[in-house]
Design a protein around this motif. Sequence first.
Motif, PDB file in Angstrom:
ATOM      1  N   ASP A 122       3.310   3.777   3.951  1.00  0.00           N
ATOM      2  CA  ASP A 122       2.520   2.857   4.648  1.00  0.00           C
ATOM      3  C   ASP A 122       2.502   1.611   3.948  1.00  0.00           C
ATOM      4  O   ASP A 122       1.784   1.568   3.045  1.00  0.00           O
ATOM      5  CB  ASP A 122       1.193   3.343   4.977  1.00  0.00           C
ATOM      6  CG  ASP A 122       0.554   2.409   6.066  1.00  0.00           C
ATOM      7  OD1 ASP A 122       0.644   1.228   6.047  1.00  0.00           O
ATOM      8  OD2 ASP A 122      -0.600   2.866   6.513  1.00  0.00           O
ATOM      9  N   ALA A 123       3.189   0.472   4.268  1.00  0.00           N
ATOM     10  CA  ALA A 123       3.220  -0.729   3.337  1.00  0.00           C
ATOM     11  C   ALA A 123       1.826  -1.224   3.522  1.00  0.00           C
ATOM     12  O   ALA A 123       1.412  -2.198   2.503  1.00  0.00           O
ATOM     13  CB  ALA A 123       4.457  -1.623   3.815  1.00  0.00           C
ATOM     14  N   PHE A 124       1.314  -1.290   4.680  1.00  0.00           N
ATOM     15  CA  PHE A 124       0.023  -1.953   4.503  1.00  0.00           C
ATOM     16  C   PHE A 124      -1.038  -1.372   3.828  1.00  0.00           C
ATOM     17  O   PHE A 124      -1.886  -2.154   3.275  1.00  0.00           O
ATOM     18  CB  PHE A 124      -0.764  -1.787   6.213  1.00  0.00           C
ATOM     19  CG  PHE A 124      -1.910  -2.518   6.582  1.00  0.00           C
ATOM     20  CD1 PHE A 124      -1.598  -3.965   6.801  1.00  0.00           C
ATOM     21  CD2 PHE A 124      -3.129  -2.106   6.317  1.00  0.00           C
ATOM     22  CE1 PHE A 124      -2.954  -4.604   7.140  1.00  0.00           C
ATOM     23  CE2 PHE A 124      -4.321  -2.833   6.748  1.00  0.00           C
ATOM     24  CZ  PHE A 124      -4.074  -4.055   7.107  1.00  0.00           C
ATOM     25  N   ARG A 125      -0.848  -0.073   3.409  1.00  0.00           N
ATOM     26  CA  ARG A 125      -1.988   0.469   2.490  1.00  0.00           C
ATOM     27  C   ARG A 125      -1.614   0.784   1.190  1.00  0.00           C
ATOM     28  O   ARG A 125      -2.336   1.655   0.467  1.00  0.00           O
ATOM     29  CB  ARG A 125      -2.611   1.863   3.393  1.00  0.00           C
ATOM     30  CG  ARG A 125      -3.371   1.303   4.821  1.00  0.00           C
ATOM     31  CD  ARG A 125      -3.948   2.661   5.081  1.00  0.00           C
ATOM     32  NE  ARG A 125      -3.013   3.579   5.741  1.00  0.00           N
ATOM     33  CZ  ARG A 125      -3.100   5.077   5.909  1.00  0.00           C
ATOM     34  NH1 ARG A 125      -4.323   5.336   5.679  1.00  0.00           N
ATOM     35  NH2 ARG A 125      -2.081   5.845   6.307  1.00  0.00           N
ATOM     36  N   ALA A 126      -0.266   0.709   0.836  1.00  0.00           N
ATOM     37  CA  ALA A 126       0.377   1.233  -0.132  1.00  0.00           C
ATOM     38  C   ALA A 126      -0.469   0.858  -1.446  1.00  0.00           C
ATOM     39  O   ALA A 126      -0.583   1.665  -2.280  1.00  0.00           O
ATOM     40  CB  ALA A 126       2.045   0.699  -0.452  1.00  0.00           C
ATOM     41  N   GLU A 127      -0.988  -0.370  -1.686  1.00  0.00           N
ATOM     42  CA  GLU A 127      -1.918  -0.763  -2.924  1.00  0.00           C
ATOM     43  C   GLU A 127      -3.141   0.379  -2.780  1.00  0.00           C
ATOM     44  O   GLU A 127      -3.420   0.658  -3.910  1.00  0.00           O
ATOM     45  CB  GLU A 127      -2.067  -2.133  -2.863  1.00  0.00           C
ATOM     46  CG  GLU A 127      -0.847  -3.033  -3.086  1.00  0.00           C
ATOM     47  CD  GLU A 127      -1.310  -4.460  -3.217  1.00  0.00           C
ATOM     48  OE1 GLU A 127      -0.898  -5.168  -4.181  1.00  0.00           O
ATOM     49  OE2 GLU A 127      -1.374  -5.043  -2.311  1.00  0.00           O
ATOM     50  N   ASP A 128      -3.624   0.387  -1.859  1.00  0.00           N
ATOM     51  CA  ASP A 128      -4.921   1.255  -1.718  1.00  0.00           C
ATOM     52  C   ASP A 128      -4.839   2.465  -2.028  1.00  0.00           C
ATOM     53  O   ASP A 128      -5.608   3.295  -2.653  1.00  0.00           O
ATOM     54  CB  ASP A 128      -5.569   1.055  -0.234  1.00  0.00           C
ATOM     55  CG  ASP A 128      -5.945  -0.334   0.126  1.00  0.00           C
ATOM     56  OD1 ASP A 128      -6.099  -1.162  -0.926  1.00  0.00           O
ATOM     57  OD2 ASP A 128      -5.914  -0.448   1.381  1.00  0.00           O
ATOM     58  N   LEU A 129      -3.752   3.159  -1.626  1.00  0.00           N
ATOM     59  CA  LEU A 129      -3.421   4.487  -1.719  1.00  0.00           C
ATOM     60  C   LEU A 129      -3.061   4.767  -3.209  1.00  0.00           C
ATOM     61  O   LEU A 129      -3.294   5.655  -3.669  1.00  0.00           O
ATOM     62  CB  LEU A 129      -2.148   5.025  -0.865  1.00  0.00           C
ATOM     63  CG  LEU A 129      -2.305   5.005   0.557  1.00  0.00           C
ATOM     64  CD1 LEU A 129      -1.191   5.272   1.354  1.00  0.00           C
ATOM     65  CD2 LEU A 129      -3.319   5.968   1.041  1.00  0.00           C
ATOM     66  N   LEU A 154       3.850  -5.065  10.339  1.00  0.00           N
ATOM     67  CA  LEU A 154       2.418  -5.398   9.916  1.00  0.00           C
ATOM     68  C   LEU A 154       2.321  -6.214   8.795  1.00  0.00           C
ATOM     69  O   LEU A 154       1.163  -6.887   8.589  1.00  0.00           O
ATOM     70  CB  LEU A 154       1.360  -4.176  10.035  1.00  0.00           C
ATOM     71  CG  LEU A 154       1.278  -3.541  11.246  1.00  0.00           C
ATOM     72  CD1 LEU A 154       0.401  -2.132  10.873  1.00  0.00           C
ATOM     73  CD2 LEU A 154       0.390  -4.238  12.165  1.00  0.00           C
ATOM     74  N   VAL A 155       3.199  -6.030   8.076  1.00  0.00           N
ATOM     75  CA  VAL A 155       3.262  -6.580   6.550  1.00  0.00           C
ATOM     76  C   VAL A 155       4.547  -7.563   6.186  1.00  0.00           C
ATOM     77  O   VAL A 155       5.512  -6.722   6.389  1.00  0.00           O
ATOM     78  CB  VAL A 155       3.034  -5.651   5.518  1.00  0.00           C
ATOM     79  CG1 VAL A 155       2.850  -6.179   4.071  1.00  0.00           C
ATOM     80  CG2 VAL A 155       2.132  -4.390   6.040  1.00  0.00           C
ATOM     81  N   GLN A 156       4.092  -8.817   5.936  1.00  0.00           N
ATOM     82  CA  GLN A 156       5.262  -9.600   5.561  1.00  0.00           C
ATOM     83  C   GLN A 156       5.044 -10.306   4.092  1.00  0.00           C
ATOM     84  O   GLN A 156       3.962 -10.062   3.796  1.00  0.00           O
ATOM     85  CB  GLN A 156       5.704 -10.393   6.628  1.00  0.00           C
ATOM     86  CG  GLN A 156       6.113  -9.910   8.179  1.00  0.00           C
ATOM     87  CD  GLN A 156       4.817  -9.798   8.887  1.00  0.00           C
ATOM     88  OE1 GLN A 156       3.720 -10.373   8.903  1.00  0.00           O
ATOM     89  NE2 GLN A 156       4.967  -8.793   9.780  1.00  0.00           N
ATOM     90  N   GLY A 157       6.208 -11.050   3.804  1.00  0.00           N
ATOM     91  CA  GLY A 157       6.111 -11.768   2.819  1.00  0.00           C
ATOM     92  C   GLY A 157       5.564 -11.229   1.374  1.00  0.00           C
ATOM     93  O   GLY A 157       6.179 -10.354   1.059  1.00  0.00           O
ATOM     94  N   GLU A 158       4.700 -11.791   0.704  1.00  0.00           N
ATOM     95  CA  GLU A 158       4.315 -11.434  -0.683  1.00  0.00           C
ATOM     96  C   GLU A 158       3.827 -10.220  -0.572  1.00  0.00           C
ATOM     97  O   GLU A 158       3.857  -9.332  -1.657  1.00  0.00           O
ATOM     98  CB  GLU A 158       3.490 -12.297  -1.211  1.00  0.00           C
ATOM     99  CG  GLU A 158       4.207 -13.652  -1.723  1.00  0.00           C
ATOM    100  CD  GLU A 158       3.124 -14.599  -2.400  1.00  0.00           C
ATOM    101  OE1 GLU A 158       2.012 -14.039  -2.918  1.00  0.00           O
ATOM    102  OE2 GLU A 158       3.473 -15.701  -2.575  1.00  0.00           O
ATOM    103  N   ALA A 159       2.746  -9.740   0.407  1.00  0.00           N
ATOM    104  CA  ALA A 159       2.424  -8.368   0.521  1.00  0.00           C
ATOM    105  C   ALA A 159       3.327  -7.263   0.752  1.00  0.00           C
ATOM    106  O   ALA A 159       3.356  -6.133  -0.186  1.00  0.00           O
ATOM    107  CB  ALA A 159       1.394  -8.328   1.804  1.00  0.00           C
TER     108      ALA A 159
END
Lengths: 197, 143
Positions: A122-129, A154-159
């Motif tokens: 999940d790219a949106f939560r990758a850093e949290d995970l 849901l996630v673009q650009g630098e994120a």
Amino acid sequence: MIIIQVAGFLGSGKTTLMIRLGKALAEQGRRAVIIVNEVGEVGVDGDLLASQGLQALELTEGCICCSLSGTLQNTLRMVKTELSPDFVLIEPTGLALPGRINGIIRTSLVEPERVVTVALVDAFRAEDLARETRTFFLRQMESADLVALNKVDLVQGEALDRAEALVRELCPDARVVRLSARTGEGMNELAGLMGLP
Amino acid sequence: MMEDSKRLAEAGSSGMAWDVRFAAAMEEKELQDTLTAWMGEMVRGMGKEHILGHIKAVFRCPQGWVRLNFVDPRLPIDVQSALSGPVASGRMKAMAALVGFEDHEVRRGLEEGTAAFQSKAADRVRLSSVRRAEEILSLEGGE
């Protein structure tokens, strides 16, 4: 019979990808059976897959990488002998370790033509995970043939770049594809990397 | 013996099912909003602001289905549906698997969230919990 395992953490989009893969294979005239595993006693995804016209077998109340490993082997043997599909799609629980499941498939005696393991992140939560469940997150990716960075809608650009860099840092040898199972973006590339027609 | 992956992830899980009857048949948008409100109460029922995991539900009825997903407090509850007409009744199944919870805590969150929803929507929605044995029988009977 080709086995495709789509692993990934809770909420990474496995069922959405299963629906997309299952429908795509059906449109090509391929017979696909989905084995879906839920850790809880109530199966939700089996109902959902069935509502999409897909053939799904639901294994509940445990995890096929550990407590239900024997059940997975029996199910695979039954699927091969009684249903003879072209593809078996396996959706483990979000808490499963895909490397273990590959070992269980190897000793199941079903002798698939090929096993492809996709780790969905999940790219949106990758850093949290990576921060909160780092060891587990890594173990879910390390035995995959390729890592699909999902939810790019849901996630673009630098994120998104940060999420991909994180995956590449943790799994330097992984083949990584950006994907939105929801919109279908990246599906052709994923299918190509999986060696699907 | 293999270590249990759920224990390794320090996660808890639980699931429940209900038969649902509405006082008046609902159109798709109203049904989506009602079920989203229900899931919102389940999320609140977990009693923590930070939740790592997944709460998901599927509502099935003769007219089709509604699917709901909660994965992150920063995102709205995701809802998708395919319905052929107004819905008077159906079956809701919900399941949650959450890191840092025990099974019984997840169960309690689902129950307390559902109780809160039921209390707020008592004039519009009637719920009856489906026991595991009934669910198995209905599946075997082809639901």
